[in-house]
Design an enzyme around this catalytic site. Structure first.
Site, PDB file in Angstrom:
ATOM      1  N   CYS A   1       0.872  -1.168   0.000  1.00 50.78           N
ATOM      2  CA  CYS A   1       0.000   0.000   0.000  1.00 50.78           C
ATOM      3  C   CYS A   1       0.910   1.219   0.000  1.00 50.78           C
ATOM      4  O   CYS A   1       2.127   1.085   0.078  1.00 50.78           O
ATOM      5  CB  CYS A   1      -0.833   0.018   1.270  1.00 50.78           C
ATOM      6  SG  CYS A   1      -1.687  -1.539   1.570  1.00 50.78           S
TER       7      CYS A   1
ATOM      8  N   ARG B   1       0.878   1.817  -6.048  1.00 50.62           N
ATOM      9  CA  ARG B   1       1.158   0.822  -5.009  1.00 50.62           C
ATOM     10  C   ARG B   1      -0.090   0.058  -4.580  1.00 50.62           C
ATOM     11  O   ARG B   1      -0.011  -0.926  -3.842  1.00 50.62           O
ATOM     12  CB  ARG B   1       1.752   1.495  -3.767  1.00 50.62           C
ATOM     13  CG  ARG B   1       3.002   2.282  -4.020  1.00 50.62           C
ATOM     14  CD  ARG B   1       3.470   2.955  -2.757  1.00 50.62           C
ATOM     15  NE  ARG B   1       3.971   1.981  -1.815  1.00 50.62           N
ATOM     16  CZ  ARG B   1       5.208   1.513  -1.801  1.00 50.62           C
ATOM     17  NH1 ARG B   1       6.076   1.952  -2.669  1.00 50.62           N
ATOM     18  NH2 ARG B   1       5.585   0.618  -0.913  1.00 50.62           N
TER      19      ARG B   1
ATOM     20  N   TRP C   1      -3.858  -1.878  -1.206  1.00 48.44           N
ATOM     21  CA  TRP C   1      -3.923  -3.084  -2.034  1.00 48.44           C
ATOM     22  C   TRP C   1      -4.158  -4.220  -1.049  1.00 48.44           C
ATOM     23  O   TRP C   1      -3.305  -4.550  -0.237  1.00 48.44           O
ATOM     24  CB  TRP C   1      -2.615  -3.283  -2.793  1.00 48.44           C
ATOM     25  CG  TRP C   1      -2.621  -4.463  -3.708  1.00 48.44           C
ATOM     26  CD1 TRP C   1      -3.127  -4.518  -4.968  1.00 48.44           C
ATOM     27  CD2 TRP C   1      -2.068  -5.763  -3.453  1.00 48.44           C
ATOM     28  NE1 TRP C   1      -2.939  -5.773  -5.503  1.00 48.44           N
ATOM     29  CE2 TRP C   1      -2.297  -6.554  -4.595  1.00 48.44           C
ATOM     30  CE3 TRP C   1      -1.424  -6.340  -2.357  1.00 48.44           C
ATOM     31  CZ2 TRP C   1      -1.890  -7.885  -4.683  1.00 48.44           C
ATOM     32  CZ3 TRP C   1      -1.013  -7.666  -2.446  1.00 48.44           C
ATOM     33  CH2 TRP C   1      -1.246  -8.417  -3.606  1.00 48.44           C
TER      34      TRP C   1
ATOM     35  N   ASN D   1       1.547  -0.180   5.919  1.00 49.77           N
ATOM     36  CA  ASN D   1       1.906  -0.923   4.706  1.00 49.77           C
ATOM     37  C   ASN D   1       2.767  -2.093   5.136  1.00 49.77           C
ATOM     38  O   ASN D   1       3.757  -1.901   5.852  1.00 49.77           O
ATOM     39  CB  ASN D   1       2.697  -0.026   3.744  1.00 49.77           C
ATOM     40  CG  ASN D   1       3.286  -0.821   2.594  1.00 49.77           C
ATOM     41  OD1 ASN D   1       2.663  -1.768   2.108  1.00 49.77           O
ATOM     42  ND2 ASN D   1       4.478  -0.453   2.159  1.00 49.77           N
ATOM     43  N   GLY D   2       2.366  -3.304   4.737  1.00 51.47           N
ATOM     44  CA  GLY D   2       3.146  -4.483   5.106  1.00 51.47           C
ATOM     45  C   GLY D   2       2.222  -5.603   5.558  1.00 51.47           C
ATOM     46  O   GLY D   2       1.022  -5.566   5.294  1.00 51.47           O
TER      47      GLY D   2
ATOM     48  N   GLU E   1       7.902 -12.496 -21.752  1.00 54.49           N
ATOM     49  CA  GLU E   1       7.608 -11.121 -21.350  1.00 54.49           C
ATOM     50  C   GLU E   1       6.409 -10.582 -22.150  1.00 54.49           C
ATOM     51  O   GLU E   1       5.540  -9.903 -21.599  1.00 54.49           O
ATOM     52  CB  GLU E   1       8.859 -10.245 -21.551  1.00 54.49           C
ATOM     53  CG  GLU E   1       8.692  -8.771 -21.299  1.00 54.49           C
ATOM     54  CD  GLU E   1       8.232  -8.411 -19.891  1.00 54.49           C
ATOM     55  OE1 GLU E   1       8.203  -9.269 -19.009  1.00 54.49           O
ATOM     56  OE2 GLU E   1       7.853  -7.235 -19.707  1.00 54.49           O
TER      57      GLU E   1
ATOM     58  N   LYS F   1       2.928  -9.310 -20.461  1.00 53.40           N
ATOM     59  CA  LYS F   1       2.389  -7.970 -20.711  1.00 53.40           C
ATOM     60  C   LYS F   1       0.928  -8.062 -21.151  1.00 53.40           C
ATOM     61  O   LYS F   1       0.078  -7.349 -20.659  1.00 53.40           O
ATOM     62  CB  LYS F   1       3.146  -7.285 -21.839  1.00 53.40           C
ATOM     63  CG  LYS F   1       4.322  -6.405 -21.698  1.00 53.40           C
ATOM     64  CD  LYS F   1       4.527  -5.448 -20.629  1.00 53.40           C
ATOM     65  CE  LYS F   1       4.567  -6.028 -19.256  1.00 53.40           C
ATOM     66  NZ  LYS F   1       5.829  -5.947 -18.553  1.00 53.40           N
TER      67      LYS F   1
ATOM     68  N   GLU G   1      -1.400  -9.226 -18.298  1.00 57.03           N
ATOM     69  CA  GLU G   1      -1.468  -8.234 -17.225  1.00 57.03           C
ATOM     70  C   GLU G   1      -2.452  -7.112 -17.511  1.00 57.03           C
ATOM     71  O   GLU G   1      -3.229  -6.733 -16.637  1.00 57.03           O
ATOM     72  CB  GLU G   1      -0.076  -7.590 -17.105  1.00 57.03           C
ATOM     73  CG  GLU G   1       0.525  -7.633 -15.755  1.00 57.03           C
ATOM     74  CD  GLU G   1       1.894  -6.962 -15.723  1.00 57.03           C
ATOM     75  OE1 GLU G   1       2.530  -6.761 -16.776  1.00 57.03           O
ATOM     76  OE2 GLU G   1       2.333  -6.628 -14.613  1.00 57.03           O
TER      77      GLU G   1
ATOM     78  N   HIS H   1       5.105 -30.851 -28.527  1.00 62.21           N
ATOM     79  CA  HIS H   1       5.047 -31.756 -27.377  1.00 62.21           C
ATOM     80  C   HIS H   1       3.806 -31.527 -26.520  1.00 62.21           C
ATOM     81  O   HIS H   1       3.768 -31.920 -25.360  1.00 62.21           O
ATOM     82  CB  HIS H   1       6.313 -31.603 -26.529  1.00 62.21           C
ATOM     83  CG  HIS H   1       7.563 -31.949 -27.273  1.00 62.21           C
ATOM     84  ND1 HIS H   1       7.860 -33.233 -27.661  1.00 62.21           N
ATOM     85  CD2 HIS H   1       8.554 -31.170 -27.764  1.00 62.21           C
ATOM     86  CE1 HIS H   1       9.009 -33.240 -28.330  1.00 62.21           C
ATOM     87  NE2 HIS H   1       9.441 -31.989 -28.415  1.00 62.21           N
TER      88      HIS H   1
ATOM     89  N   LYS I   1       1.964  -2.041  -8.411  1.00 62.53           N
ATOM     90  CA  LYS I   1       3.278  -1.887  -9.014  1.00 62.53           C
ATOM     91  C   LYS I   1       4.378  -2.514  -8.162  1.00 62.53           C
ATOM     92  O   LYS I   1       5.254  -3.207  -8.662  1.00 62.53           O
ATOM     93  CB  LYS I   1       3.549  -0.395  -9.185  1.00 62.53           C
ATOM     94  CG  LYS I   1       4.887  -0.065  -9.780  1.00 62.53           C
ATOM     95  CD  LYS I   1       4.847  -0.252 -11.263  1.00 62.53           C
ATOM     96  CE  LYS I   1       6.160   0.009 -11.940  1.00 62.53           C
ATOM     97  NZ  LYS I   1       6.219  -0.730 -13.221  1.00 62.53           N
TER      98      LYS I   1
HETATM   99  C1  AGP Z   1       5.755  -6.400 -14.705  1.00 59.70           C
HETATM  100  O1  AGP Z   1       4.975  -5.909 -15.730  1.00 59.70           O
HETATM  101  C2  AGP Z   1       5.074  -6.723 -13.481  1.00 59.70           C
HETATM  102  N1  AGP Z   1       4.227  -5.715 -13.024  1.00 59.70           N
HETATM  103  C3  AGP Z   1       5.823  -7.516 -12.423  1.00 59.70           C
HETATM  104  O2  AGP Z   1       6.053  -8.776 -12.974  1.00 59.70           O
HETATM  105  C4  AGP Z   1       7.159  -6.957 -11.875  1.00 59.70           C
HETATM  106  O3  AGP Z   1       8.143  -7.020 -12.845  1.00 59.70           O
HETATM  107  C5  AGP Z   1       7.549  -7.770 -10.624  1.00 59.70           C
HETATM  108  O4  AGP Z   1       6.574  -7.614  -9.637  1.00 59.70           O
HETATM  109  C6  AGP Z   1       8.906  -7.411 -10.078  1.00 59.70           C
HETATM  110  O5  AGP Z   1       8.972  -6.076  -9.682  1.00 59.70           O
HETATM  111  P1  AGP Z   1      10.364  -5.360  -9.409  1.00 59.70           P
HETATM  112  O6  AGP Z   1      11.089  -5.316 -10.688  1.00 59.70           O
HETATM  113  O7  AGP Z   1       9.998  -4.009  -8.886  1.00 59.70           O
HETATM  114  O8  AGP Z   1      11.072  -6.193  -8.381  1.00 59.70           O
END
Ligand code: AGP
Length: 608
Positions: free
Chosen positions: A2, A27, A74, A99-100, A482, A486, A489, A505, A603
């Site tokens: 958060c 966050r 969050w 936060n935590g 990747e 993307k 996500e 396979h 994020k």
């Molecule tokens: C990437 O698009 C993601 N949001 C996620 O996989 C991210 O890369 C991951 O949580 C790691 O974050 P960081 O690079 O801040 O450690």
């Protein structure tokens, strides 16, 4: 995971706190709240949904106050709801934001229930307010109650608290969750991220684990883990307002995609010279240490681990070093065997990802030669706790989906590859070739960004599907992964990546006209094999979308071919990431999703 912010000032604090929350929405964004000392009481407002809803409530209620705390959430414990939103309170006296995660919350909750405290929310955080209230029965200040509290809590926390009886100040505590103090003129602040305070100050103190601080407009008193008065290093961080705004773009993600030529230039700036990488760019003594490295262990999560997967190929091909890769969330639980002279490399945009940090701390006494981090946030825990560091200098990345962080991590990892090769005296000609290729890279990325219109042309064909497959071989398999990450996500389309040779396979069973197949197919040693894999897809009616630079080698009567700019083969993974980012963005735009703040995500994942 958060965002918390707190301020003690002699001006109206409400707007300032809301502004800070907006900057930290990356966050978490499922609910928000604020508590402020007002005339004789504490105003307490909470709303479900984004910070905008809290702002509207503030505009309607017009609460007044000069000292306050605020939160954007969050959810971890308890669904997103007004009752689970922070601040939580106890006896209308103590108000807290957290936060935590409090790991021993069940036993503490039982103790507090026996003491007569009733819980309104389903969160682990509410007990912090009750514990402080309970301590205040014997303690004479919120500060000493907070010092008692930290001995009770197991887990990660950044906490800010108000006591209704101490209207001039607030108190904060930090353990394994980020928290900085911002210093102003006759006003002081605290926040999870300096970004939230960027328009208020450029002077920061970074708290350490176990610290508790009392903050009023004129005074910041910090006490360390042993309750001794402590000084913390003062840092000047100029947060460029433009860097953290959307500018003329619709979304942060879009802006961050188009910033990549400059971001990569920033990563390279001051790190290469002539035909080689410069000495000690990872910190004093790094070049000497590199000469001893025999193996690499990479630890990261998500996109950052994908960058590591590409780098593993480079370490082997250019530096002649074997690499072991692990998800940070798995690493600690596999009893890792550490070979002598292994360099531990952590990769993280935020530098606050709890799994990655926990892995770094776990590895501390395991006998690694050294720890080295590739990170984008200079004040982060990862950056501060690693022996060696290379900052990617990409500027703030705010869109939840990582874009410029990824390409700059790759650029930094190429610099690491070259530094390791240089220290071992390996491949001088190849090193010179790569330095020249790196210099051309920003320009190549600009060319790839021009593919937007071609991609927009077929994005609707993917936007109306439920699934997608991404294929790549060798060094391009991580790029396929990747690309799939993307797409899922931000567009919520189910997407998987496979090394193309694996198709036959099993996954081939999925191919029909409803399955778009995105292939990364530049000309290289495996290209012919890849063409056969793509033929297999074609023969089963799959819709192919091929990114490559040798159209003539592929008889593509159906499907699309997107011709990519030429670039040094070893850097193509960076270049081919660009159109895949644009593709995800354009598909998500068509599907009308919340691109910068996709559902269920945040994020910075600061919980394990
Ligand atoms: C990437 O698009 C993601 N949001 C996620 O996989 C991210 O890369 C991951 O949580 C790691 O974050 P960081 O690079 O801040 O450690």
């Amino acid at each position: 995971m958060c965002g918390i912010i707190a301020a003690a000032t002699d001006r109206s604090v409400g707007k300032l706190l809301i502004k800070g929350l907006f900057k930290m929405e990356y966050r978490g964004y499922d609910s928000a709240g604020i508590a402020m000392h007002s005339e004789n009481n504490v105003v307490h407002l909470r709303t479900l949904g984004k910070v905008k809803n809290l702002e509207e409530k503030m505009i309607a209620d017009k609460p007044k106050g000069k000292v306050g705390i605020a939160h954007t959430r969050w959810a971890t414990h308890g669904e997103p709801s007004e009752i689970n939103a922070h601040p939580h309170q106890s006896n209308d006296r103590v108000f807290i934001v957290h936060n935590g995660i409090i790991e021993n919350y069940l036993s503490l909750k039982e103790e507090l229930t026996d003491e007569g405290y009733a819980f309104n929310s389903k969160t682990d955080s509410e007990l912090i307010a009750h514990l402080l209230d309970n301590f205040l029965k014997a303690e004479d200040s919120l500060l000493s109650a907070m010092q008692k509290l930290k001995n009770k809590l197991d887990g990660a926390y950044a906490v800010a608290a108000l006591d209704q009886r101490e209207p001039e100040s607030f108190v904060v505590a930090r353990n394994r969750s980020p928290l900085v103090i911002g210093l102003g003129k006759k006003e002081n602040f605290a926040a999870s991220d300096p970004l939230a305070l960027g328009n208020l100050t450029s002077k920061f103190l970074i708290l350490e684990d176990g610290d508790v601080a009392k903050i009023s407009p004129d005074l910041v008193e910090i006490y360390d883990a042993k309750d001794k008065l402590a000084n913390r290093e003062k840092l000047t961080i100029d947060i460029n307002a433009e860097a953290s705004s959307k500018g003329n773009f619709k979304h942060y993600m879009e802006k961050e995609i188009y910033e990549q030529p400059q971001a990569v230039l920033n990563t390279l700036d001051g790190r290469i010279g002539g035909e080689d990488v410069l000495e000690n760019i990872f910190g004093e003594g790094s070049s000497e240490m590199f000469a001893k490295v025999k193996r690499i262990q990479i630890i990261a999560c998500g996109t950052s681990l994908h960058a590591g997967r590409v780098a593993a190929n480079w370490f082997s091909a250019i530096s002649g070093l074997p690499t072991q890769l692990d998800y940070a969330s798995e690493y600690r639980y596999k009893n890792p065997y550490v070979d002598q002279d292994t360099l531990l490399v952590t990769i993280s945009q935020s530098g606050e990802t709890a799994d990655t940090l926990a892995a770094l701390r776990y590895a501390d006494d395991k006998g690694y030669l050294a720890s080295l981090s590739i990170c984008n946030v200079p004040t982060s825990s990862l950056a501060r706790e690693s022996d060696f560091l290379l900052l990617t200098n990409a500027g703030p990345e705010i869109g939840v989906a990582s874009t410029k962080a990824f390409t700059t991590q790759l650029t930094a990892l190429m610099l690491l590859t070259l530094s390791l090769a240089k220290a071992a005296g390996k491949n001088p000609l190849l090193r010179a070739r790569m330095i020249n290729a790196l210099r051309l890279l920003p320009e190549k990325i600009s060319e790839a960004l021009k593919l937007k219109n071609d991609i927009m042309d077929f994005a609707p064909e993917i936007a109306n599907k439920d699934n997608a497959l991404f294929l790549g071989r060798g060094i391009f398999y991580p790029i396929a992964k990747e690309g799939a990450l993307k797409l899922k996500e931000i567009s919520y389309i189910h997407a998987e990546a496979y090394p193309a040779g694996e198709l036959k396979h099993g996954p081939l069973a999925l191919i029909d006209q409803e399955m778009p197949v995105v292939a990364i197919a530049p000309e290289y040693e495996l290209a012919e094999k890849l063409v056969s894999n793509l033929e297999e897809v074609k023969a089963r009616g799959g819709a192919l979308y091929v990114f490559g630079n040798a159209k003539e080698k592929l008889d593509l009567s159906t499907g699309r071919y997107i011709s990519m700019p030429e670039c040094d083969f070893l850097l193509t993974p960076i270049l081919y990431s660009i159109p895949l980012q644009i593709l995800s963005y354009e598909v998500a735009l068509l599907r009308g999703t919340d691109i910068d703040q996709p559902r269920n995500l945040a994020k910075s994942v600061t919980v394990e």
